[in-house]
Design a protein around this motif. Structure first.
Motif, PDB file in Angstrom:
ATOM      1  N   TYR A 119       0.831  -1.204   0.000  1.00  0.00           N
ATOM      2  CA  TYR A 119       0.000   0.000   0.000  1.00  0.00           C
ATOM      3  C   TYR A 119       0.867   1.255   0.000  1.00  0.00           C
ATOM      4  CZ  TYR A 119      -3.751  -3.228   1.238  1.00  0.00           C
ATOM      5  OH  TYR A 119      -4.658  -4.248   1.236  1.00  0.00           O
ATOM      6  N   SER A 120       1.848   1.260  -0.910  1.00  0.00           N
ATOM      7  CA  SER A 120       2.782   2.379  -0.933  1.00  0.00           C
ATOM      8  C   SER A 120       2.120   3.683  -1.362  1.00  0.00           C
ATOM      9  CB  SER A 120       3.931   2.067  -1.899  1.00  0.00           C
ATOM     10  OG  SER A 120       4.779   1.075  -1.371  1.00  0.00           O
ATOM     11  N   LYS A 121       2.685   4.775  -0.900  1.00  0.00           N
ATOM     12  CA  LYS A 121       2.229   6.097  -1.329  1.00  0.00           C
ATOM     13  C   LYS A 121       2.689   6.350  -2.754  1.00  0.00           C
ATOM     14  CE  LYS A 121       2.376   8.108   3.319  1.00  0.00           C
ATOM     15  NZ  LYS A 121       3.020   9.133   4.190  1.00  0.00           N
ATOM     16  N   ARG A 122       1.956   7.204  -3.446  1.00  0.00           N
ATOM     17  CA  ARG A 122       2.346   7.602  -4.789  1.00  0.00           C
ATOM     18  C   ARG A 122       3.754   8.173  -4.757  1.00  0.00           C
ATOM     19  NH1 ARG A 122      -1.708   9.309  -8.229  1.00  0.00           N
ATOM     20  NH2 ARG A 122      -0.032   9.601  -9.753  1.00  0.00           N
ATOM     21  N   GLY A 123       4.540   7.838  -5.776  1.00  0.00           N
ATOM     22  CA  GLY A 123       5.911   8.332  -5.856  1.00  0.00           C
ATOM     23  C   GLY A 123       6.938   7.394  -5.267  1.00  0.00           C
ATOM     24  N   THR A 124       6.477   6.335  -4.602  1.00  0.00           N
ATOM     25  CA  THR A 124       7.414   5.351  -4.057  1.00  0.00           C
ATOM     26  C   THR A 124       8.092   4.600  -5.198  1.00  0.00           C
ATOM     27  OG1 THR A 124       6.003   5.052  -2.115  1.00  0.00           O
ATOM     28  CG2 THR A 124       7.646   3.349  -2.541  1.00  0.00           C
ATOM     29  N   ASP A 125       9.393   4.377  -5.076  1.00  0.00           N
ATOM     30  CA  ASP A 125      10.156   3.683  -6.109  1.00  0.00           C
ATOM     31  C   ASP A 125       9.527   2.328  -6.395  1.00  0.00           C
ATOM     32  OD1 ASP A 125      12.018   2.581  -7.809  1.00  0.00           O
ATOM     33  OD2 ASP A 125      13.679   2.596  -6.375  1.00  0.00           O
ATOM     34  N   GLY A 182      11.668  -0.559  -5.508  1.00  0.00           N
ATOM     35  CA  GLY A 182      12.181  -0.598  -4.142  1.00  0.00           C
ATOM     36  C   GLY A 182      11.213  -1.235  -3.169  1.00  0.00           C
ATOM     37  N   PHE A 183      11.330  -0.803  -1.905  1.00  0.00           N
ATOM     38  CA  PHE A 183      10.476  -1.330  -0.848  1.00  0.00           C
ATOM     39  C   PHE A 183       9.150  -0.577  -0.792  1.00  0.00           C
ATOM     40  CE2 PHE A 183      14.831  -2.031   0.938  1.00  0.00           C
ATOM     41  CZ  PHE A 183      14.800  -3.415   0.918  1.00  0.00           C
ATOM     42  N   THR A 184       8.134  -1.239  -0.287  1.00  0.00           N
ATOM     43  CA  THR A 184       6.908  -0.519   0.045  1.00  0.00           C
ATOM     44  C   THR A 184       7.247   0.431   1.193  1.00  0.00           C
ATOM     45  OG1 THR A 184       6.232  -2.157   1.682  1.00  0.00           O
ATOM     46  CG2 THR A 184       5.467  -2.498  -0.577  1.00  0.00           C
ATOM     47  N   ASN A 185       6.569   1.559   1.292  1.00  0.00           N
ATOM     48  CA  ASN A 185       6.904   2.509   2.365  1.00  0.00           C
ATOM     49  C   ASN A 185       5.871   2.500   3.476  1.00  0.00           C
ATOM     50  OD1 ASN A 185       4.760   3.865   1.256  1.00  0.00           O
ATOM     51  ND2 ASN A 185       5.935   5.634   0.563  1.00  0.00           N
ATOM     52  N   ARG A 186       5.071   1.445   3.515  1.00  0.00           N
ATOM     53  CA  ARG A 186       4.164   1.264   4.644  1.00  0.00           C
ATOM     54  C   ARG A 186       4.880   0.448   5.713  1.00  0.00           C
ATOM     55  NH1 ARG A 186      -1.306   2.588   3.555  1.00  0.00           N
ATOM     56  NH2 ARG A 186      -1.637   1.934   5.709  1.00  0.00           N
ATOM     57  N   LEU A 187       4.164  -0.019   6.678  1.00  0.00           N
ATOM     58  CA  LEU A 187       4.768  -0.787   7.762  1.00  0.00           C
ATOM     59  C   LEU A 187       5.452  -2.038   7.241  1.00  0.00           C
ATOM     60  CD1 LEU A 187       1.879  -0.560  10.374  1.00  0.00           C
ATOM     61  CD2 LEU A 187       4.012   0.737  10.372  1.00  0.00           C
ATOM     62  N   ASN A 188       6.501  -2.463   7.956  1.00  0.00           N
ATOM     63  CA  ASN A 188       7.160  -3.706   7.600  1.00  0.00           C
ATOM     64  C   ASN A 188       6.190  -4.870   7.744  1.00  0.00           C
ATOM     65  OD1 ASN A 188       9.558  -2.384   7.124  1.00  0.00           O
ATOM     66  ND2 ASN A 188      10.408  -2.826   9.148  1.00  0.00           N
ATOM     67  N   ALA A 189       6.616  -6.018   7.261  1.00  0.00           N
ATOM     68  CA  ALA A 189       5.814  -7.225   7.419  1.00  0.00           C
ATOM     69  C   ALA A 189       5.772  -7.620   8.889  1.00  0.00           C
ATOM     70  CB  ALA A 189       6.407  -8.337   6.573  1.00  0.00           C
ATOM     71  N   SER A 190       5.023  -8.667   9.224  1.00  0.00           N
ATOM     72  CA  SER A 190       4.852  -9.070  10.625  1.00  0.00           C
ATOM     73  C   SER A 190       6.146  -9.563  11.260  1.00  0.00           C
ATOM     74  CB  SER A 190       3.773 -10.148  10.736  1.00  0.00           C
ATOM     75  OG  SER A 190       4.091 -11.262   9.920  1.00  0.00           O
ATOM     76  N   ASP A 191       7.168  -9.829  10.430  1.00  0.00           N
ATOM     77  CA  ASP A 191       8.475 -10.208  10.979  1.00  0.00           C
ATOM     78  C   ASP A 191       9.391  -8.997  11.140  1.00  0.00           C
ATOM     79  OD1 ASP A 191       9.020  -9.611   8.352  1.00  0.00           O
ATOM     80  OD2 ASP A 191       9.732 -11.606   7.795  1.00  0.00           O
ATOM     81  N   ASN A 192       8.802  -7.790  10.998  1.00  0.00           N
ATOM     82  CA  ASN A 192       9.523  -6.526  11.178  1.00  0.00           C
ATOM     83  C   ASN A 192      10.613  -6.288  10.131  1.00  0.00           C
ATOM     84  OD1 ASN A 192       8.087  -5.590  13.468  1.00  0.00           O
ATOM     85  ND2 ASN A 192       9.216  -7.079  14.723  1.00  0.00           N
ATOM     86  N   LEU A 193      10.514  -6.941   9.002  1.00  0.00           N
ATOM     87  CA  LEU A 193      11.453  -6.740   7.913  1.00  0.00           C
ATOM     88  C   LEU A 193      10.721  -6.110   6.716  1.00  0.00           C
ATOM     89  CD1 LEU A 193      13.472 -10.089   7.997  1.00  0.00           C
ATOM     90  CD2 LEU A 193      14.268  -7.826   8.711  1.00  0.00           C
ATOM     91  N   PRO A 194      11.431  -5.303   5.929  1.00  0.00           N
ATOM     92  CA  PRO A 194      10.785  -4.664   4.770  1.00  0.00           C
ATOM     93  C   PRO A 194      10.520  -5.680   3.653  1.00  0.00           C
ATOM     94  CG  PRO A 194      13.124  -4.223   4.739  1.00  0.00           C
ATOM     95  CD  PRO A 194      12.855  -4.935   6.042  1.00  0.00           C
ATOM     96  N   TYR A 195       9.643  -5.292   2.737  1.00  0.00           N
ATOM     97  CA  TYR A 195       9.375  -6.143   1.582  1.00  0.00           C
ATOM     98  C   TYR A 195       9.218  -5.274   0.342  1.00  0.00           C
ATOM     99  CZ  TYR A 195       4.428  -4.942   2.425  1.00  0.00           C
ATOM    100  OH  TYR A 195       3.245  -4.280   2.626  1.00  0.00           O
ATOM    101  N   THR A 196       9.457  -5.866  -0.812  1.00  0.00           N
ATOM    102  CA  THR A 196       9.454  -5.131  -2.071  1.00  0.00           C
ATOM    103  C   THR A 196       8.046  -5.047  -2.661  1.00  0.00           C
ATOM    104  OG1 THR A 196      10.013  -7.189  -3.219  1.00  0.00           O
ATOM    105  CG2 THR A 196      11.827  -5.708  -2.677  1.00  0.00           C
ATOM    106  N   THR A 197       7.824  -3.986  -3.420  1.00  0.00           N
ATOM    107  CA  THR A 197       6.551  -3.821  -4.110  1.00  0.00           C
ATOM    108  C   THR A 197       6.369  -4.902  -5.169  1.00  0.00           C
ATOM    109  OG1 THR A 197       6.622  -1.433  -3.771  1.00  0.00           O
ATOM    110  CG2 THR A 197       5.184  -2.224  -5.531  1.00  0.00           C
ATOM    111  N   LEU A 198       7.452  -5.270  -5.854  1.00  0.00           N
ATOM    112  CA  LEU A 198       7.412  -6.313  -6.871  1.00  0.00           C
ATOM    113  C   LEU A 198       8.036  -7.589  -6.332  1.00  0.00           C
ATOM    114  CD1 LEU A 198       8.559  -4.271 -10.008  1.00  0.00           C
ATOM    115  CD2 LEU A 198       6.227  -4.647  -9.168  1.00  0.00           C
ATOM    116  N   SER A 199       7.395  -8.703  -6.571  1.00  0.00           N
ATOM    117  CA  SER A 199       7.934  -9.998  -6.157  1.00  0.00           C
ATOM    118  C   SER A 199       7.356 -11.070  -7.067  1.00  0.00           C
ATOM    119  CB  SER A 199       7.597 -10.296  -4.693  1.00  0.00           C
ATOM    120  OG  SER A 199       6.186 -10.334  -4.504  1.00  0.00           O
TER     121      SER A 199
END
Length: 460
Positions: free
Chosen positions: A348-354, A357-374
Motif C-alpha cells: 500500500y505504498s504512497k504515490r511516488g514510491t520507487d 524498491g520497498f513498500t513505504n508502509r509498515l514492515n511485514a509481521s516479521d519486522n522486515l521490509p518487503y518489495t513492491t514487486l515480487s
C-alpha cells in the motif's frame, strides 16, 4: 470522458499494412509496473502515464493456454497467435496432433500449419520478422518454421540420427522462411558451423559444416534478388535500403544483450523496427511485420524485474516509432503478449514510491521490509536465516541483476496462466475487443488485411 471515443467512427478499410508487436511475457502486471518505472524515470509519479500502445482505441483479452497445458509456453502460444491454431506445449507451427519431440509427426508436412507470414507472402506483400532474441527462438520461429521441439534451433540440438530439419535450416531453405524480406535479431551461432567464426570471433554451433548465412545470400541472388547481410548497429543505420530487396541482420551470437547492458554496436528494438518498416514500405501491395520484444520474458525468468520493465519500455518506444512512420488509416497495429509471468505488484505504498524498491508502509509481521514487486517462484528465493526471512536491506537493489524475492525456490521462474491484453489501432481494430481465444488474433488480422484462405473483409 475521452472525446475521441464519442466522435470516432469504425475504420472498415482494408488493412494494406499490418504490424504485430509481441511483448514476450508482458503480463498486465508488467504493463502497470512499467508505467510507473518509465514515469519515475522522467520525474513523474508514474501511475498516471500510459505506454504508447495503451492509448490505442481498442483493447481486449486473450486466453493463452496450450492444448495440453493450462499455462502456455512461447511455442504453443506463438503458433496460436501467428497461425490461428492451438498447439501443444513446446511445439512450433504444428497442430496438436503432434506432441513435443515427435520428429515423425513433424516430417512430411501433414500436421504443419502456416499463418500470417505465409498468407501475406501469397498476397504479394513484403514480410519481416524483428526480435531481440535469437531469430530461431520459439516466438519468431512460429512465424515460419514447423518443429516438434522448440529447442531444435540448430542441427546440434536434434536427437541422434534425427531426420527432422532444424529451425535455422527452415528459415534459410523453408518455403516461407526463405521468402521473408527482412529478418533481424540475434542467434548467429545457429547459422554457422563450429569450424567457422562470426564477425565477433565467436564460434558457430552447427555440426553439419554449413554456412547458412552465405547460403541465404546465394539463394536470394539466385532468384534475382539483391540481398544484404549485416551484423552491427552501424551497418543497420547506414544501410541504403533502396539498394537491396532483402536484409538479414544478425547482431549477436546468442540473444541480443539487455538494453541496460548493450553496447553501441547493438541496435535497439525501435531502430530495427524503423529500418524494417522503411524497407518493407517499398512494396506497393503493403507489408506484414512481426516485432518481438523478447527479453522481457528472459528477465522475468531470472526474476530481474528492473530489466523486465526496461525491456517493456523499449517495446513501447518501438511501437511509438512505428506509429509515426505509417498511415494510421491503412495500417493495422496490434500489440499483445504470448503469456504472463508470476510477478506481482503489491503493498500500500504512497504515490511516488520507487516501484523497484520497498513498500513505504509498515514492515511485514516479521519486522522486515518487503518489495513492491515480487514473484511466486524463481531464483530470487532466499532461505530463512535463523528462522527469519532474509533481510533485503543487505542487498543492492539498484543492481540490474538483483533477483527479486520469490516464494518458491526454482532455478527459472515460470510463466503465468492468466489472460493477456491486446491493443489495436487502425482498420478493423474494433474486432479485437472482448475476451477471446488467442488463436482468434491471426484470423481477425487476416480478415482485416484480406489475406489467407478464410473469410475476409474483401468477401463481405
Amino acid at each position: 470522458m475521452q472525446l475521441h471515443r464519442v466522435s470516432s467512427t469504425l475504420n472498415k478499410r482494408t488493412a494494406k499494412n499490418v504490424i504485430l508487436f509481441l511483448g514476450d511475457g508482458m503480463s498486465i502486471t508488467t504493463l502497470a509496473a512499467t508505467r510507473v518505472y518509465l514515469g519515475q524515470k522522467y520525474g513523474h509519479m508514474g501511475e498516471e502515464l500510459k505506454l504508447s500502445f495503451e492509448a490505442f482505441p481498442y483493447t481486449g483479452l486473450a486466453k493463452t493456454y496450450c492444448v495440453d497445458h493450462n499455462v502456455a509456453d512461447s511455442a504453443c502460444s506463438g503458433t496460436a497467435y501467428l497461425t490461428g491454431v492451438k498447439a501443444n506445449s513446446g511445439t512450433v507451427g504444428l497442430s496438436a496432433a503432434v506432441k513435443r519431440g515427435d520428429c515423425d509427426g513433424q516430417r512430411g508436412g501433414i500436421h504443419a500449419v502456416t499463418g500470417l507470414i505465409d498468407w501475406a507472402q501469397k498476397a504479394g506483400k513484403a514480410t519481416g520478422v524483428v526480435t531481440t532474441t535469437r531469430v530461431t527462438h520459439a516466438t519468431p520461429a512460429a512465424s515460419y518454421a514447423h518443429s516438434a521441439d522448440r529447442r531444435w534451433e540448430a542441427d546440434t540440438d536434434l536427437p541422434p540420427n534425427s531426420r527432422c530439419e532444424d529451425i535455422a535450416l527452415q528459415l534459410i531453405r523453408g518455403r516461407v522462411g526463405s521468402q521473408i524480406d527482412v529478418v533481424m535479431g540475434g542467434g548467429r551461432k545457429n547459422f554457422l558451423s563450429r569450424t567457422l567464426k562470426d564477425s565477433q570471433g565467436n564460434p558457430g554451433y552447427r555440426t553439419d559444416s554449413l554456412d547458412l548465412i552465405k547460403e541465404w545470400q546465394l539463394n536470394k541472388k539466385s532468384r534475382g534478388g539483391t540481398p544484404k547481410y549485416i551484423y552491427n548497429r552501424t551497418q543497420l543505420l547506414t544501410l541504403d535500403f533502396r539498394a537491396y530487396d532483402s536484409v538479414l541482420g544478425l547482431f549477436a551470437s546468442d540473444h541480443l544483450p539487455y538494453h541496460l547492458e548493450a553496447t553501441e554496436d547493438v541496435p535497439v528494438l525501435s531502430e530495427m523496427t524503423q529500418r524494417a518498416i522503411q524497407m518493407l514500405s517499398a512494396n506497393k501491395n503493403g507489408f506484414f511485420l512481426f516485432v518481438e520484444g523478447g527479453r522481457i520474458d528472459t528477465a522475468h525468468h531470472e526474476t530481474k524485474a528492473r530489466k523486465a520493465l526496461d525491456e517493456t519500455a523499449e517495446l513501447a518506444k518501438a511501437v511509438e516509432a512505428a506509429i509515426k512512420m505509417v498511415n494510421p488509416e491503412e495500417t493495422l497495429i496490434i500489440v499483445t503478449s504470448d503469456h504472463s509471468h508470476t510477478m506481482t505488484y503489491s503493498g500500500y505504498s504512497k504515490r511516488g514510491t520507487d516501484i523497484l524498491g520497498f513498500t513505504n508502509r509498515l514492515n511485514a509481521s516479521d519486522n522486515l521490509p518487503y518489495t513492491t514487486l515480487s514473484y511466486a517462484n524463481g531464483p530470487g528465493y532466499k532461505p530463512h536465516e535463523k528462522f527469519q526471512r532474509h533481510n533485503l536491506m543487505m542487498d543492492d537493489m539498484n543492481n540490474p541483476d538483483f533477483t527479486y524475492p520469490s516464494l518458491v525456490p526454482i532455478s527459472r521462474e515460470t510463466h503465468g496462466g492468466e489472460d493477456v491484453a491486446v491493443f489495436a489501432k487502425g482498420p478493423w481494430s474494433h474486432l479485437f475487443t472482448g475476451n477471446y481465444e488467442q488463436n482468434f488474433i491471426p484470423h481477425a488480422i487476416a480478415f482485416a488485411a484480406c489475406i489467407g484462405p478464410g473469410y475476409t473483409s474483401c468477401k463481405l
